[in-house]
Design a protein around this motif. Structure first.
Motif, PDB file in Angstrom:
ATOM      1  N   VAL A   1       0.847  -1.192   0.000  1.00  0.00           N
ATOM      2  CA  VAL A   1       0.000   0.000   0.000  1.00  0.00           C
ATOM      3  C   VAL A   1       0.885   1.246   0.000  1.00  0.00           C
ATOM      4  O   VAL A   1       1.837   1.357   0.778  1.00  0.00           O
ATOM      5  CB  VAL A   1      -0.921   0.023   1.242  1.00  0.00           C
ATOM      6  CG1 VAL A   1      -1.656   1.360   1.348  1.00  0.00           C
ATOM      7  CG2 VAL A   1      -1.923  -1.115   1.196  1.00  0.00           C
ATOM      8  N   HIS A   2       0.618   2.158  -0.924  1.00  0.00           N
ATOM      9  CA  HIS A   2       1.286   3.455  -0.967  1.00  0.00           C
ATOM     10  C   HIS A   2       0.229   4.559  -0.951  1.00  0.00           C
ATOM     11  O   HIS A   2      -0.931   4.315  -1.250  1.00  0.00           O
ATOM     12  CB  HIS A   2       2.130   3.597  -2.238  1.00  0.00           C
ATOM     13  CG  HIS A   2       3.263   2.622  -2.329  1.00  0.00           C
ATOM     14  ND1 HIS A   2       4.430   2.768  -1.620  1.00  0.00           N
ATOM     15  CD2 HIS A   2       3.391   1.474  -3.028  1.00  0.00           C
ATOM     16  CE1 HIS A   2       5.241   1.754  -1.902  1.00  0.00           C
ATOM     17  NE2 HIS A   2       4.632   0.948  -2.755  1.00  0.00           N
ATOM     18  N   GLY A   3       0.689   5.759  -0.641  1.00  0.00           N
ATOM     19  CA  GLY A   3      -0.200   6.909  -0.694  1.00  0.00           C
ATOM     20  C   GLY A   3       0.094   7.726  -1.936  1.00  0.00           C
ATOM     21  O   GLY A   3       1.062   7.475  -2.663  1.00  0.00           O
TER      22      GLY A   3
ATOM     23  N   VAL B   1       3.682  13.148  -2.514  1.00  0.00           N
ATOM     24  CA  VAL B   1       4.411  12.227  -1.646  1.00  0.00           C
ATOM     25  C   VAL B   1       3.556  11.035  -1.235  1.00  0.00           C
ATOM     26  O   VAL B   1       2.332  11.056  -1.320  1.00  0.00           O
ATOM     27  CB  VAL B   1       4.926  12.940  -0.370  1.00  0.00           C
ATOM     28  CG1 VAL B   1       5.926  14.022  -0.732  1.00  0.00           C
ATOM     29  CG2 VAL B   1       3.770  13.515   0.431  1.00  0.00           C
ATOM     30  N   CYS B   2       4.267  10.029  -0.771  1.00  0.00           N
ATOM     31  CA  CYS B   2       3.625   8.828  -0.244  1.00  0.00           C
ATOM     32  C   CYS B   2       3.283   9.082   1.216  1.00  0.00           C
ATOM     33  O   CYS B   2       4.137   9.477   1.994  1.00  0.00           O
ATOM     34  CB  CYS B   2       4.579   7.652  -0.379  1.00  0.00           C
ATOM     35  SG  CYS B   2       3.892   6.101   0.210  1.00  0.00           S
ATOM     36  N   ASN B   3       2.039   8.886   1.555  1.00  0.00           N
ATOM     37  CA  ASN B   3       1.650   9.113   2.949  1.00  0.00           C
ATOM     38  C   ASN B   3       1.146   7.849   3.651  1.00  0.00           C
ATOM     39  O   ASN B   3       0.400   7.906   4.608  1.00  0.00           O
ATOM     40  CB  ASN B   3       0.614  10.243   3.035  1.00  0.00           C
ATOM     41  CG  ASN B   3      -0.434  10.107   1.950  1.00  0.00           C
ATOM     42  OD1 ASN B   3      -0.726   8.995   1.519  1.00  0.00           O
ATOM     43  ND2 ASN B   3      -0.993  11.210   1.503  1.00  0.00           N
TER      44      ASN B   3
ATOM     45  N   TYR C   1       2.959   4.476   5.268  1.00  0.00           N
ATOM     46  CA  TYR C   1       4.282   3.916   5.531  1.00  0.00           C
ATOM     47  C   TYR C   1       4.474   2.623   4.751  1.00  0.00           C
ATOM     48  O   TYR C   1       3.671   1.699   4.860  1.00  0.00           O
ATOM     49  CB  TYR C   1       4.493   3.665   7.026  1.00  0.00           C
ATOM     50  CG  TYR C   1       5.890   3.172   7.267  1.00  0.00           C
ATOM     51  CD1 TYR C   1       6.955   4.060   7.181  1.00  0.00           C
ATOM     52  CD2 TYR C   1       6.153   1.828   7.480  1.00  0.00           C
ATOM     53  CE1 TYR C   1       8.254   3.617   7.336  1.00  0.00           C
ATOM     54  CE2 TYR C   1       7.440   1.374   7.636  1.00  0.00           C
ATOM     55  CZ  TYR C   1       8.487   2.271   7.564  1.00  0.00           C
ATOM     56  OH  TYR C   1       9.777   1.827   7.696  1.00  0.00           O
ATOM     57  N   CYS C   2       5.536   2.577   3.913  1.00  0.00           N
ATOM     58  CA  CYS C   2       5.700   1.429   3.027  1.00  0.00           C
ATOM     59  C   CYS C   2       7.076   0.783   3.139  1.00  0.00           C
ATOM     60  O   CYS C   2       7.385  -0.135   2.392  1.00  0.00           O
ATOM     61  CB  CYS C   2       5.428   1.853   1.580  1.00  0.00           C
ATOM     62  SG  CYS C   2       6.401   3.262   1.040  1.00  0.00           S
ATOM     63  N   GLY C   3       7.921   1.268   4.048  1.00  0.00           N
ATOM     64  CA  GLY C   3       9.227   0.633   4.215  1.00  0.00           C
ATOM     65  C   GLY C   3      10.326   1.654   4.380  1.00  0.00           C
ATOM     66  O   GLY C   3      10.063   2.847   4.573  1.00  0.00           O
TER      67      GLY C   3
ATOM     68  N   GLY D   1      12.347   3.191   2.410  1.00  0.00           N
ATOM     69  CA  GLY D   1      12.467   4.314   1.483  1.00  0.00           C
ATOM     70  C   GLY D   1      11.240   5.205   1.454  1.00  0.00           C
ATOM     71  O   GLY D   1      11.136   6.088   0.609  1.00  0.00           O
ATOM     72  N   HIS D   2      10.345   4.984   2.379  1.00  0.00           N
ATOM     73  CA  HIS D   2       9.059   5.686   2.381  1.00  0.00           C
ATOM     74  C   HIS D   2       9.205   7.206   2.316  1.00  0.00           C
ATOM     75  O   HIS D   2       8.534   7.866   1.522  1.00  0.00           O
ATOM     76  CB  HIS D   2       8.262   5.273   3.622  1.00  0.00           C
ATOM     77  CG  HIS D   2       7.120   6.180   3.936  1.00  0.00           C
ATOM     78  ND1 HIS D   2       5.989   6.222   3.156  1.00  0.00           N
ATOM     79  CD2 HIS D   2       6.942   7.082   4.925  1.00  0.00           C
ATOM     80  CE1 HIS D   2       5.158   7.122   3.673  1.00  0.00           C
ATOM     81  NE2 HIS D   2       5.710   7.650   4.738  1.00  0.00           N
ATOM     82  N   THR D   3      10.106   7.754   3.137  1.00  0.00           N
ATOM     83  CA  THR D   3      10.210   9.215   3.229  1.00  0.00           C
ATOM     84  C   THR D   3      10.780   9.833   1.958  1.00  0.00           C
ATOM     85  O   THR D   3      10.638  11.025   1.735  1.00  0.00           O
ATOM     86  CB  THR D   3      11.073   9.644   4.425  1.00  0.00           C
ATOM     87  OG1 THR D   3      12.286   8.886   4.399  1.00  0.00           O
ATOM     88  CG2 THR D   3      10.350   9.408   5.738  1.00  0.00           C
TER      89      THR D   3
HETATM   90 CU1  CUA Z   1       5.285   4.395  -0.539  1.00  0.00          CU
HETATM   91 CU2  CUA Z   1       5.314   5.139   1.713  1.00  0.00          CU
END
Ligand code: CUA
Length: 154
Positions: free
Chosen positions: A100-102, A135-137, A139-141, A143-145
């Protein structure tokens, strides 16, 4: 005599509710694409005609001007940058190849959740020119930030 009737009634309602629960589970188990969202096999995203070359596509005869296809994977988006003409009404369709990504576009109310197996959509008009960090909101691992893309409204 009376006790037997009550016992029978109790058994009957127990069985009745088990059947109701069974039917409910059976039906929901066969509807993975909740609330009308389209299903897509995460393994086949790269082969899908819409998502194999993600980006902005002009459309005719729809109530929006462009379709924007987004593919997310840990930890980047495709495309890495997209230019949208000012005032364009865009239907964003996004999915993910892994977790799951944002998809949150800073300074707007666009905040999508991209889930494996589903295509998320959101239609909006880009009225204000500028550069919108997206941005991805979720948390995916590790490299998320660093996971981001840039939407340029020109
Ligand atoms: Cu993709 Cu956090």
């Amino acid at each position: 005599k009376l006790e037997k009737i009550w016992l029978g009634l109790g058994m009957f309602s127990l069985v009745f509710f088990l059947i109701i629960i069974g039917i409910g589970a059976f039906h929901s188990g066969h509807q993975p694409a909740a609330s009308g969202r389209e299903y897509i096999d995460p393994e086949l995203v790269d082969k899908d005609a819409r998502f194999k070359e993600p980006g902005l596509k002009k459309v005719e005869g729809k109530d929006y001007d462009y379709e924007l296809y987004i593919v997310a994977q840990a930890f980047l988006y495709s495309p890495q940058e997209v230019e949208i003409p000012k005032g364009a009404k865009v239907k964003i369709s996004g999915t993910t190849k892994d977790v799951v990504h944002g998809f949150g576009v800073a300074g707007t109310n666009i905040n999508m959740m991209l889930e494996p197996g589903h295509i998320s959509t959101y239609t909006t008009t880009f009225d204000q020119p500028g550069e919108y960090l997206t941005v991805c909101n979720e948390y995916c691992g590790t490299g998320h930030t660093d996971m981001s893309t840039m939407i340029k409204v020109v």
